[in-house]
Motif scaffolding. Structure first.
Motif, PDB file in Angstrom:
ATOM      1  N   LEU A  77       0.826  -1.209   0.000  1.00 38.24           N
ATOM      2  CA  LEU A  77       0.000   0.000   0.000  1.00 38.24           C
ATOM      3  C   LEU A  77       0.863   1.264   0.000  1.00 38.24           C
ATOM      4  O   LEU A  77       0.412   2.337   0.394  1.00 38.24           O
ATOM      5  CB  LEU A  77      -0.914   0.003   1.233  1.00 38.24           C
ATOM      6  CG  LEU A  77      -1.967  -1.111   1.289  1.00 38.24           C
ATOM      7  CD1 LEU A  77      -2.667  -1.124   2.637  1.00 38.24           C
ATOM      8  CD2 LEU A  77      -2.991  -0.946   0.165  1.00 38.24           C
ATOM      9  N   ALA A  78       2.103   1.131  -0.449  1.00 38.32           N
ATOM     10  CA  ALA A  78       3.022   2.266  -0.435  1.00 38.32           C
ATOM     11  C   ALA A  78       2.586   3.351  -1.412  1.00 38.32           C
ATOM     12  O   ALA A  78       1.894   3.091  -2.399  1.00 38.32           O
ATOM     13  CB  ALA A  78       4.430   1.792  -0.780  1.00 38.32           C
ATOM     14  N   TRP A  79       3.012   4.588  -1.109  1.00 40.18           N
ATOM     15  CA  TRP A  79       2.784   5.731  -1.977  1.00 40.18           C
ATOM     16  C   TRP A  79       1.293   5.968  -2.261  1.00 40.18           C
ATOM     17  O   TRP A  79       0.863   6.137  -3.393  1.00 40.18           O
ATOM     18  CB  TRP A  79       3.552   5.601  -3.283  1.00 40.18           C
ATOM     19  CG  TRP A  79       5.039   5.664  -3.110  1.00 40.18           C
ATOM     20  CD1 TRP A  79       5.893   4.628  -2.976  1.00 40.18           C
ATOM     21  CD2 TRP A  79       5.827   6.853  -3.018  1.00 40.18           C
ATOM     22  NE1 TRP A  79       7.182   5.062  -2.807  1.00 40.18           N
ATOM     23  CE2 TRP A  79       7.183   6.447  -2.832  1.00 40.18           C
ATOM     24  CE3 TRP A  79       5.549   8.228  -3.083  1.00 40.18           C
ATOM     25  CZ2 TRP A  79       8.225   7.358  -2.710  1.00 40.18           C
ATOM     26  CZ3 TRP A  79       6.602   9.125  -2.964  1.00 40.18           C
ATOM     27  CH2 TRP A  79       7.906   8.693  -2.775  1.00 40.18           C
ATOM     28  N   ASN A  80       0.517   5.949  -1.192  1.00 40.50           N
ATOM     29  CA  ASN A  80      -0.872   6.371  -1.262  1.00 40.50           C
ATOM     30  C   ASN A  80      -1.037   7.584  -0.358  1.00 40.50           C
ATOM     31  O   ASN A  80      -0.065   8.288  -0.060  1.00 40.50           O
ATOM     32  CB  ASN A  80      -1.802   5.226  -0.856  1.00 40.50           C
ATOM     33  CG  ASN A  80      -2.058   4.250  -2.001  1.00 40.50           C
ATOM     34  OD1 ASN A  80      -2.888   4.492  -2.869  1.00 40.50           O
ATOM     35  ND2 ASN A  80      -1.318   3.141  -1.996  1.00 40.50           N
ATOM     36  N   LYS A  81      -2.265   7.825   0.115  1.00 37.62           N
ATOM     37  CA  LYS A  81      -2.536   8.959   1.014  1.00 37.62           C
ATOM     38  C   LYS A  81      -3.178   8.484   2.305  1.00 37.62           C
ATOM     39  O   LYS A  81      -3.993   9.177   2.910  1.00 37.62           O
ATOM     40  CB  LYS A  81      -3.434   9.973   0.302  1.00 37.62           C
ATOM     41  CG  LYS A  81      -2.828  10.547  -0.973  1.00 37.62           C
ATOM     42  CD  LYS A  81      -3.776  11.508  -1.666  1.00 37.62           C
ATOM     43  CE  LYS A  81      -3.160  12.072  -2.951  1.00 37.62           C
ATOM     44  NZ  LYS A  81      -4.086  12.995  -3.639  1.00 37.62           N
ATOM     45  N   LEU A  82      -2.794   7.310   2.729  1.00 36.31           N
ATOM     46  CA  LEU A  82      -3.409   6.705   3.909  1.00 36.31           C
ATOM     47  C   LEU A  82      -3.054   7.471   5.175  1.00 36.31           C
ATOM     48  O   LEU A  82      -1.887   7.826   5.405  1.00 36.31           O
ATOM     49  CB  LEU A  82      -2.944   5.255   4.054  1.00 36.31           C
ATOM     50  CG  LEU A  82      -3.354   4.288   2.935  1.00 36.31           C
ATOM     51  CD1 LEU A  82      -2.702   2.932   3.138  1.00 36.31           C
ATOM     52  CD2 LEU A  82      -4.883   4.147   2.903  1.00 36.31           C
ATOM     53  N   THR A  83      -4.046   7.705   6.002  1.00 35.08           N
ATOM     54  CA  THR A  83      -3.816   8.293   7.319  1.00 35.08           C
ATOM     55  C   THR A  83      -4.028   7.270   8.426  1.00 35.08           C
ATOM     56  O   THR A  83      -3.630   7.513   9.564  1.00 35.08           O
ATOM     57  CB  THR A  83      -4.756   9.484   7.550  1.00 35.08           C
ATOM     58  OG1 THR A  83      -6.119   9.046   7.407  1.00 35.08           O
ATOM     59  CG2 THR A  83      -4.470  10.591   6.526  1.00 35.08           C
ATOM     60  N   ASN A  84      -4.630   6.118   8.083  1.00 36.04           N
ATOM     61  CA  ASN A  84      -4.847   5.084   9.096  1.00 36.04           C
ATOM     62  C   ASN A  84      -5.298   3.800   8.414  1.00 36.04           C
ATOM     63  O   ASN A  84      -5.687   3.791   7.249  1.00 36.04           O
ATOM     64  CB  ASN A  84      -5.906   5.534  10.104  1.00 36.04           C
ATOM     65  CG  ASN A  84      -5.812   4.764  11.410  1.00 36.04           C
ATOM     66  OD1 ASN A  84      -5.007   3.837  11.531  1.00 36.04           O
ATOM     67  ND2 ASN A  84      -6.628   5.127  12.375  1.00 36.04           N
ATOM     68  N   LEU A  85      -5.221   2.709   9.167  1.00 36.22           N
ATOM     69  CA  LEU A  85      -5.792   1.436   8.744  1.00 36.22           C
ATOM     70  C   LEU A  85      -7.019   1.159   9.605  1.00 36.22           C
ATOM     71  O   LEU A  85      -6.972   1.348  10.822  1.00 36.22           O
ATOM     72  CB  LEU A  85      -4.791   0.293   8.920  1.00 36.22           C
ATOM     73  CG  LEU A  85      -3.553   0.275   8.032  1.00 36.22           C
ATOM     74  CD1 LEU A  85      -2.746  -0.979   8.324  1.00 36.22           C
ATOM     75  CD2 LEU A  85      -3.931   0.309   6.564  1.00 36.22           C
TER      76      LEU A  85
END
Length: 718
Positions: free
Chosen positions: A201-209
């Protein structure tokens, strides 16, 4: 699935890339606008390369084998729509790898992959495919050996919960969703894939799982790097159970995490590699990783916001490798103790490159390295070190590789490396090393040596470096150089600046001559210093010495010289005055005066050194006569004779000295010795008139007459 098998699965895509790159030159034109590599005994696989040809379909190629694993690269074309008919021309082949990257695919049918019965790797990156259609198409992937799905760079903002339900029967699958626009990832998306081993899931805009209480995954590797995570996600249920109990590799690097909470990851009992580089941690707390019972490697580099390190943050007896690079770690920031690795008794590799240690004390180095007795590799390149820390050779007795490139080390004491009996590799390029003593690398190390890199140093190419150049030429594989000019050059002396070490000739004879020259230089320098000191003392006591000499000469003036001499007078003259001496002086003094003169053109002994002739003749002459002229003043040998005569008179004050001024002396020719002689000695002037010549010879004969026993006094100089 074993760890070795899992590792093979992870690297297979990279291996394909490298392998294809190495085979590009062997590809030959085959189907329309494509190139192929046919199977051989050495390459039991076959390739079809259809890259950037604006193709709207798969061309048919009949020479490819139907039973051989086939890799198809269909990249940068115009496929647009994919259905079962798309792959009709390749359906007879055993396609195991299919790359459909950047083909402008927007629609895909639910039966698209029906004919690809052996498919293992599918790359759909750089396409904007309808996700609902794509989910349906996955049902047509019937190969139970399917392993890799690449959905990166597809501008995906959210993943449907049932996106991968078709993979529920796969035993091992890896999915990449990297380089998309995901802001939230719900673990329900992968709950239906129990065989999922790697999720990227690298290089996304995730702030949390988003992980719900009943979720559990057998995933081995999770990549979350380069997202917008501000805290370490909580991977633990009730601080003990884990959502990912089988997780082996966790990548959280280059996020925006400011705090690291051990309770969020201590439940990962199988975790072996933990990547935390490039975050914004300000404090490393004690026992941060103590709960990770299987941890082997921690990378915690480029944490430029780091301001405080508490005691023993890495404390863990399982830990073997720590990468702690570019953390702006310097002693002034951590005043006092550097017991960072206390408790790391099993550590084998430590990389602390590009930190600042120029002001670190030996006591602090002791604290840093004392717990690391099992360390085999130490990397401290770019740390501003000016010497090899004594703690390295004191505590790291099992060290095998010492990496100290790009520092300020100029040398190290002979025998420093003697205690490192397992050391076989030394990297010290880009330091300021000028000379390498033969004892810098003990014989035991040279026998073990596998790699030595001292390139880009300021070598002083003198005989002291002869042994090192010989070692490099004898074992080039150790230095990994076949051509010295690019890496090893002389910086001094200036006569060989920029010359390759390989071209420097330092033979045994040259070096022996150089050694003799040094001995001679040292001896001459010592004598010069002695002469300067003695001369300085004599200069300061000059008036006392002059008074002493005067008193001695005064007392001797009343003594009668009754010695026996071979000559009545020694004549010192310049070469240009020889005619005057032969034709004018000798006839008067030897003919009429019956005196015996010492003339160097006539009386010097053939074959004898000139200096010895002068000294012997002066010693055997009752009087000393100097014929002073411009010729005499300009002659080096005459000046030498003058110096000997003056010294002889100084040591034997009872010897008369007669000075004849043959002509007026040009002031630029008058030396200090001549000036001193003229100031302290009365001289006879030669004139051209008859009466002047007669008076001259009368006085000269009177001064040179042989004394009798009745003589009462004598004058030593005229």
């Amino acid at each position: 699935m074993t760890m070795n098998t899992f590792t093979c699965v992870l690297v297979i895509v990279c291996a394909v890339k490298l392998h294809l790159a190495s085979l590009q030159s062997n590809l030959v034109p085959c189907a329309e606008h494509c190139k192929c590599l046919y199977p051989t005994r050495d390459t039991p696989t076959q390739y079809m390369d259809c890259i950037n040809q604006s193709l709207t379909y798969f061309p048919k190629e009949t020479k490819l084998k139907t039973t051989v694993p086939t890799y198809i690269f269909f990249i940068d074309n115009n496929l647009t729509v994919v259905n079962s008919a798309t792959f009709r021309n390749i359906s007879r082949l055993r396609v195991v790898f299919l790359r459909l990257r950047n083909n402008g695919i927007k629609n895909i049918s639910r039966d698209a992959f029906n004919t690809l019965r052996f498919l293992q790797h599918l790359d759909l990156s750089y396409n904007s495919i309808n996700l609902q259609q794509l989910r349906s198409s996955f049902r047509s992937i019937r190969s139970i050996s399917f392993q890799n799905l690449n959905m990166s760079h597809m501008s995906i903002e959210a993943i449907p919960e049932n996106m991968f339900e078709s993979f529920e029967n796969l035993s091992a699958v890896n999915i990449s969703l990297a380089f998309n626009h995901l802001t939230l990832f719900n673990t329900k998306v992968i709950e239906t894939v129990p065989g999922l081993k790697f999720l990227n899931l690298a290089w996304n805009k995730l702030t949390n799982l988003s992980m719900w209480a009943n979720f559990s995954s057998n995933m081995k590797r999770l990549k979350l790097d380069n997202n917008y995570l501000y805290d370490v996600p909580n991977f633990c249920k009730n601080n003990s159970l884990s959502f990912f109990p089988e997780l082996v590799i966790l990548n959280l690097q280059f996020n925006f995490m400011r705090t690291i909470i051990p309770e969020h990851y201590s439940c990962l009992s199988q975790l072996r590699r933990f990547y935390l580089n490039g975050n914004l941690f300000q404090t490393l707390k004690t026992n941060m990783f103590a709960g990770l019972h299987s941890i082997v490697r921690i990378t915690l580099s480029e944490t430029f916001a780091l301001r405080k390190i508490e005691k023993a943050p890495f404390n863990n007896t399982s830990l073997k490798k720590v990468f702690f690079r570019k953390n702006a770690l310097y002693t002034e920031m951590h005043r006092g103790h550097l017991n960072i690795f206390e408790g790391c008794t099993s550590m084998e590799l430590l990389n602390m490159a590009d930190n600042i240690f120029d002001k670190t004390s030996e006591a602090q180095f002791d604290e840093l390295f004392k717990p690391l007795g099992n360390l085999t590799i130490l990397i401290m390149g770019g740390c501003r070190l000016t010497q090899i820390p004594r703690a390295v050779t004191k505590y790291l007795r099992n060290l095998q590789e010492l990496v100290l490139y790009n520092n300020r080390i100029g040398s190290w004491p002979d025998g420093t490396l003697n205690s490192l009996v397992y050391l076989h590799t030394v990297y010290m390029r880009q330091n300021v090393i000028s000379l390498v003593s033969e004892l810098s690398f003990p014989p035991g190390f040279r026998r073990r040596a596998k790699k030595v890199d001292l390139s880009d140093n300021a070598f002083q190419c003198t005989c002291e470096l002869k042994w090192f150049i010989h070692w490099m030429k004898k074992e080039p594989q150790v230095f990994n150089v076949t051509d010295f000019h690019q890496y090893y050059k002389c910086m001094s002396p200036s006569s060989v600046h920029g010359v390759d070490l390989a071209h420097i000739i330092l033979s045994k004879n040259i070096c022996m001559l150089d050694l003799n020259s040094k001995i001679i230089t040292l001896t001459c320098s010592t004598l010069l210093v002695v002469f300067v000191v003695v001369g300085s003392v004599l200069y300061h006591l000059r008036w006392h010495l002059r008074y002493l000499i005067y008193m001695m000469r005064y007392n001797n003036r009343h003594e009668v010289d009754t010695g026996h001499y071979e000559y009545d007078a020694f004549i010192a003259y310049g070469q240009n005055d020889r005619p005057w001496v032969i034709k004018t002086l000798m006839p008067i003094l030897e003919g009429q005066g019956q005196l015996k003169l010492c003339i160097h053109d006539r009386d010097f002994e053939v074959g004898k050194l000139i200096v010895d002739n002068i000294v012997d003749c002066i010693d055997n002459s009752r009087c000393l006569v100097i014929i002073l002229s411009n010729s005499f003043a300009e002659s080096g040998w005459c000046q030498f004779e003058l110096a000997l005569i003056q010294r002889y008179i100084l040591e034997n004050g009872n010897r008369p000295l007669v000075v004849v001024m043959l002509e007026e002396i040009n002031t630029r020719h008058v030396t200090k010795a001549m000036r001193a002689m003229l100031q302290t000695t009365t001289y006879l002037l030669w004139g051209e008139e008859d009466y002047a010549r007669k008076a001259f010879f009368n006085r000269l004969r009177l001064l040179l007459h042989r004394p009798t026993h009745k003589a009462r006094t004598r004058t030593n100089s005229v």
